[in-house]
Design a protein around this motif. Structure first.
Motif, PDB file in Angstrom:
ATOM      1  N   ASP A 170       0.853  -1.194   0.000  1.00 47.40           N
ATOM      2  CA  ASP A 170       0.000   0.000   0.000  1.00 47.40           C
ATOM      3  C   ASP A 170       0.889   1.243   0.000  1.00 47.40           C
ATOM      4  N   ILE A 171       0.606   2.174  -0.901  1.00 52.95           N
ATOM      5  CA  ILE A 171       1.424   3.394  -1.026  1.00 52.95           C
ATOM      6  C   ILE A 171       0.507   4.608  -0.959  1.00 52.95           C
ATOM      7  N   THR A 172       0.793   5.497  -0.027  1.00 54.00           N
ATOM      8  CA  THR A 172       0.043   6.751   0.093  1.00 54.00           C
ATOM      9  C   THR A 172       0.875   7.878  -0.508  1.00 54.00           C
ATOM     10  N   ILE A 173       0.288   8.626  -1.445  1.00 51.77           N
ATOM     11  CA  ILE A 173       0.983   9.744  -2.103  1.00 51.77           C
ATOM     12  C   ILE A 173       0.077  10.979  -2.062  1.00 51.77           C
ATOM     13  N   HIS A 174       0.586  12.045  -1.485  1.00 49.14           N
ATOM     14  CA  HIS A 174      -0.184  13.281  -1.502  1.00 49.14           C
ATOM     15  C   HIS A 174       0.761  14.480  -1.524  1.00 49.14           C
ATOM     16  N   LEU A 175       0.214  15.609  -1.902  1.00 46.05           N
ATOM     17  CA  LEU A 175       1.008  16.817  -2.066  1.00 46.05           C
ATOM     18  C   LEU A 175       1.058  17.600  -0.759  1.00 46.05           C
ATOM     19  N   ILE A 206       6.573  26.358  -1.079  1.00 45.54           N
ATOM     20  CA  ILE A 206       7.217  25.237  -1.781  1.00 45.54           C
ATOM     21  C   ILE A 206       6.357  23.991  -1.606  1.00 45.54           C
ATOM     22  N   SER A 207       6.066  23.328  -2.722  1.00 45.86           N
ATOM     23  CA  SER A 207       5.277  22.089  -2.684  1.00 45.86           C
ATOM     24  C   SER A 207       6.183  20.895  -2.993  1.00 45.86           C
ATOM     25  N   TYR A 208       5.835  19.739  -2.392  1.00 47.05           N
ATOM     26  CA  TYR A 208       6.571  18.505  -2.677  1.00 47.05           C
ATOM     27  C   TYR A 208       5.611  17.316  -2.510  1.00 47.05           C
ATOM     28  N   TRP A 209       5.961  16.218  -3.175  1.00 48.18           N
ATOM     29  CA  TRP A 209       5.171  14.986  -3.061  1.00 48.18           C
ATOM     30  C   TRP A 209       5.689  14.157  -1.884  1.00 48.18           C
ATOM     31  N   LEU A 210       4.783  13.791  -0.989  1.00 45.31           N
ATOM     32  CA  LEU A 210       5.144  12.917   0.140  1.00 45.31           C
ATOM     33  C   LEU A 210       4.646  11.494  -0.169  1.00 45.31           C
ATOM     34  N   VAL A 211       5.592  10.564  -0.244  1.00 46.65           N
ATOM     35  CA  VAL A 211       5.281   9.171  -0.594  1.00 46.65           C
ATOM     36  C   VAL A 211       5.533   8.290   0.628  1.00 46.65           C
ATOM     37  N   LEU A 212       4.506   7.528   1.043  1.00 44.03           N
ATOM     38  CA  LEU A 212       4.633   6.665   2.225  1.00 44.03           C
ATOM     39  C   LEU A 212       4.309   5.220   1.844  1.00 44.03           C
ATOM     40  N   PRO A 213       5.340   4.385   1.551  1.00 42.39           N
ATOM     41  CA  PRO A 213       5.102   2.949   1.307  1.00 42.39           C
ATOM     42  C   PRO A 213       4.984   2.215   2.643  1.00 42.39           C
ATOM     43  N   GLY A 215      10.141  18.525  -5.370  1.00 42.66           N
ATOM     44  CA  GLY A 215      10.834  17.270  -5.098  1.00 42.66           C
ATOM     45  C   GLY A 215       9.888  16.187  -4.633  1.00 42.66           C
ATOM     46  N   ILE A 216      10.459  15.028  -4.421  1.00 38.20           N
ATOM     47  CA  ILE A 216       9.705  13.868  -3.912  1.00 38.20           C
ATOM     48  C   ILE A 216      10.363  13.417  -2.618  1.00 38.20           C
ATOM     49  N   VAL A 217       9.540  13.266  -1.590  1.00 38.41           N
ATOM     50  CA  VAL A 217      10.025  12.816  -0.282  1.00 38.41           C
ATOM     51  C   VAL A 217       9.530  11.391  -0.064  1.00 38.41           C
ATOM     52  N   LEU A 218      10.460  10.455   0.063  1.00 38.19           N
ATOM     53  CA  LEU A 218      10.130   9.046   0.300  1.00 38.19           C
ATOM     54  C   LEU A 218      10.219   8.789   1.809  1.00 38.19           C
ATOM     55  N   ASP A 219       9.056   8.716   2.449  1.00 39.59           N
ATOM     56  CA  ASP A 219       9.007   8.489   3.893  1.00 39.59           C
ATOM     57  C   ASP A 219       9.288   7.010   4.174  1.00 39.59           C
ATOM     58  N   CYS A 220      10.433   6.730   4.782  1.00 41.83           N
ATOM     59  CA  CYS A 220      10.883   5.345   5.013  1.00 41.83           C
ATOM     60  C   CYS A 220      10.607   4.868   6.431  1.00 41.83           C
ATOM     61  N   SER A 221       9.732   5.556   7.142  1.00 40.19           N
ATOM     62  CA  SER A 221       9.504   5.213   8.548  1.00 40.19           C
ATOM     63  C   SER A 221       8.912   3.820   8.713  1.00 40.19           C
ATOM     64  N   LEU A 222       8.197   3.324   7.697  1.00 38.54           N
ATOM     65  CA  LEU A 222       7.592   1.987   7.780  1.00 38.54           C
ATOM     66  C   LEU A 222       8.380   0.941   7.010  1.00 38.54           C
ATOM     67  N   LEU A 241      14.249  17.091  -6.589  1.00 33.29           N
ATOM     68  CA  LEU A 241      15.031  16.431  -5.546  1.00 33.29           C
ATOM     69  C   LEU A 241      14.344  15.132  -5.129  1.00 33.29           C
ATOM     70  N   LEU A 242      15.139  14.157  -4.691  1.00 34.17           N
ATOM     71  CA  LEU A 242      14.612  12.956  -4.051  1.00 34.17           C
ATOM     72  C   LEU A 242      15.216  12.913  -2.655  1.00 34.17           C
TER      73      LEU A 242
END
Length: 589
Positions: free
Chosen positions: A452-457, A468-475, A507-514, A539-540
């Motif tokens: 499951d992947i949650t993606i929102h701005l 400044i806007s960025y995409w937050l991605v939470l797998p 940029g894109i922020v890959l949230d790796c907390s999970l 940016l990544l």
């Protein structure tokens, strides 16, 4: 306590409870042992027929389980002995052979179980889910009950599986012996009625119980608990009377049982079948997948029963597996069938007020007395009576009641449950179990490959700089090779290929907390994603990455930035905004 002493107490639990064993413990264990013995004897005689062997082999199989479990067992309520399911599986792999093949199967199953315990391979049982076990058990119960229909109707035919049983039954039903069918039907009705006694609420005492102060409650408890023995004894008395006094034998009787204890000997490593001598390798080859299926089913049964009676305490699965292995190894020396934990007899044991594993010694003593003194009378047990005992024992193994909570919890679980159930009926229990495990693993792999992947701005608002806007991605889940391409494609499709109108993400922020683990394929996938993002001038950033995960990724992708907190993340983007503003001013000049 020295470490060595602790190890010995863990591997030989008798050392823990025997020093404090008391007279009251002995009395409770004596009552429980005799009660279980009276329940066990008619059952194991019937179960030996399921395995295609003479009645005495069911009794032989009940000797060592209680003795070994007394020393090594960790759950006082658990009873080890022949079970309907394991006997059915035994017949599947040893039909058209002889008892030597069965005894070797017992010995090799024990060796495999012992090795699994020594190497702590009990975790493999976790790959067989509850829905698969439920479907397997329910199908096995129906197959076992179906196999007894011919004895119930007094028919004689040979069948190999569930389908052929009913085909043969349809072809031979005109040869039904009405005397056998009548007696068998009466036995089934009687057993079911006696079983319902336990649900009667008595005035002032409640439901029948051995611990009640009322003699009526205790008597009713003994009647409902020993119903199998009572019905079998009544049928023996009836057949003895008809044969001795009337000179008639209206029912099909059980084969004569060899009196006395079995000879103690090494397991057979060669045998002769139909004038053909088989060596150890040929015998093992014939047993085939049974050397995996029977230990697996036995281990699942033992651990499940131990957990059911653990009262919330931790069950030492390794100890249970090793104990079961030793039970089968020692059992092979007395011509035993493969044994496992019996839920029915364990429930009777618990209800009888058992205190310690010494109960097993008492039950084995009851079996010894039966072999020495009353085996000639076992010949008078009608086959239809034993069929009734088996059918009533397995009838309640069909776990229809689990379908509703399974459907309510996760509808997907019904698929492996029903798949296992139908495959067992159509293909046989061993192949059906394999089909169920395969379906379950396919589901497991699919959902691990499609996390499951949650993606929102997200937008950072600043009083001094432009927002400044960025995409937050939470797998959610581990980032391993089956999921890499899916995660990359999902992120790319959402953030790069179809950005929201009027919004320019920085940029894109890959949230790796999970994310707790990643492999080399995942690192390669992140590198490819980083190149996609970099080509778009973005940016990544990895947010809240575990130390090991961050180390794996940064080693390959030097340009990826790291942020350990939301505040640090905002600082990176605000710094980027400042640099971009300066660049714009230079360009204008």
């Amino acid at each position: 306590m020295p470490a060595r002493v602790a190890v010995w107490r863990r591997r030989l639990p008798v050392l823990s409870w025997l020093p404090t064993y008391s007279t009251s413990d002995a009395i409770s264990d004596l009552v429980a042992g005799i009660t279980v013995g009276l329940t066990l004897i008619p059952q194991v005689i019937a179960y030996s027929a399921l395995a295609g062997l003479g009645p005495q082999y069911g009794l032989y199989s009940s000797l060592m389980g209680g003795l070994v479990y007394c020393v090594m067992g960790s759950t006082r309520q658990l009873c080890v002995g022949p079970t309907a399911l394991v006997c059915l599986l035994t017949f599947t792999y040893t039909q058209d052979t002889n008892v030597d093949m069965v005894v070797l199967l017992t010995f090799l199953s024990g060796c495999i179980e012992l090795l699994c315990g020594i190497f702590q391979l009990g975790f493999l049982v976790d790959f067989v889910s509850v829905p698969v076990v439920s479907g397997f058990t329910s199908a096995a119960a129906i197959i076992i009950a179906s196999s007894q229909v011919k004895a119930l109707f007094g028919l004689h035919f040979k069948s190999d599986n569930f389908v052929s049983t009913w085909v043969q039954f349809y072809q031979h039903v005109q040869s039904t012996l009405l005397t056998d069918l009548t007696l068998g039907s009466m036995c089934i009705i009687t057993l079911l009625l006696l079983r319902k006694i336990k649900d009667i609420d008595l005035p002032g005492t409640g439901k029948p119980s051995i611990s009640s102060h009322s003699w009526m409650s205790r008597c009713l408890w003994f009647i409902t608990t020993g119903r199998n023995a009572l019905v079998v004894l009544a049928c023996i008395a009836l057949c003895c009377y008809l044969e001795e006094n009337r000179g008639i034998t209206p029912f099909t009787l059980t084969a004569r049982i060899d009196a006395g204890l079995p000879d103690v000997s090494l397991p057979p490593f060669s045998t002769t079948i139909q004038n053909r001598t088989l060596d150890w390798l040929q015998m093992t080859s014939h047993l085939g997948s049974g050397l995996a299926v029977i230990p697996l089913v036995s281990v699942i049964s033992n651990i499940a029963i131990a957990k059911a009676f653990s009262n919330g305490q931790t069950v030492d699965a390794t100890q249970e597996i090793m104990t079961l292995g030793v039970c089968n190894i020692f059992g092979a020396f007395v011509h035993s069938l493969p044994v496992a934990g019996s839920f029915t007899r364990s429930a009777v044991n618990a209800a009888s007020g058992v205190r310690t594993q010494m109960r097993g010694v008492v039950t084995s003593g009851v079996v010894v007395l039966a072999l020495e003194y009353i085996t000639p009378y076992f010949h008078y047990i009608p086959r239809t009576t034993l069929a009734a005992v088996v059918m009533c024992a397995v009838l309640f193994m069909v776990e229809v009641n689990l379908l509703r909570p399974m459907w309510a919890t996760n509808k997907r679980d019904v698929v492996p449950a029903m798949g296992t159930f139908l495959a067992c009926l159509a293909l046989g229990v061993e192949l059906g179990l394999g089909v169920g495990v395969l379906v379950d693993l396919c589901f497991l792999l699919y959902f691990n490959a499609r996390p499951d992947i949650t993606i929102h701005l997200e937008t950072i608002h600043s009083a001094t700089h432009q927002d400044i806007s960025y995409w937050l991605v939470l797998p959610r889940g581990s980032l391993l090779f089956p999921a890499v391409d899916y995660v990359r494609q999902t992120i790319t499709a959402k953030t790069l290929d179809y950005p929201e109108e009027g919004v320019r993400a920085r940029g894109i922020v890959l949230d790796c907390s999970l994310i707790t683990r990643c492999d080399f394929s995942a690192v390669q996938g992140v590198q490819a994603l980083w190149e996609d993002v970099r080509n778009q001038g973005l940016l990544l950033i990895l947010l809240n990455a575990d130390t090991e995960v961050a180390k794996s990724i940064v080693t390959t992708c030097n340009g990826i930035r790291m942020a350990s907190s939301q505040h640090q993340l905002h600082d990176i983007f605000l710094h980027l905004g400042t640099e971009n503003n300066k660049s714009s001013e230079v360009d204008l000049k």
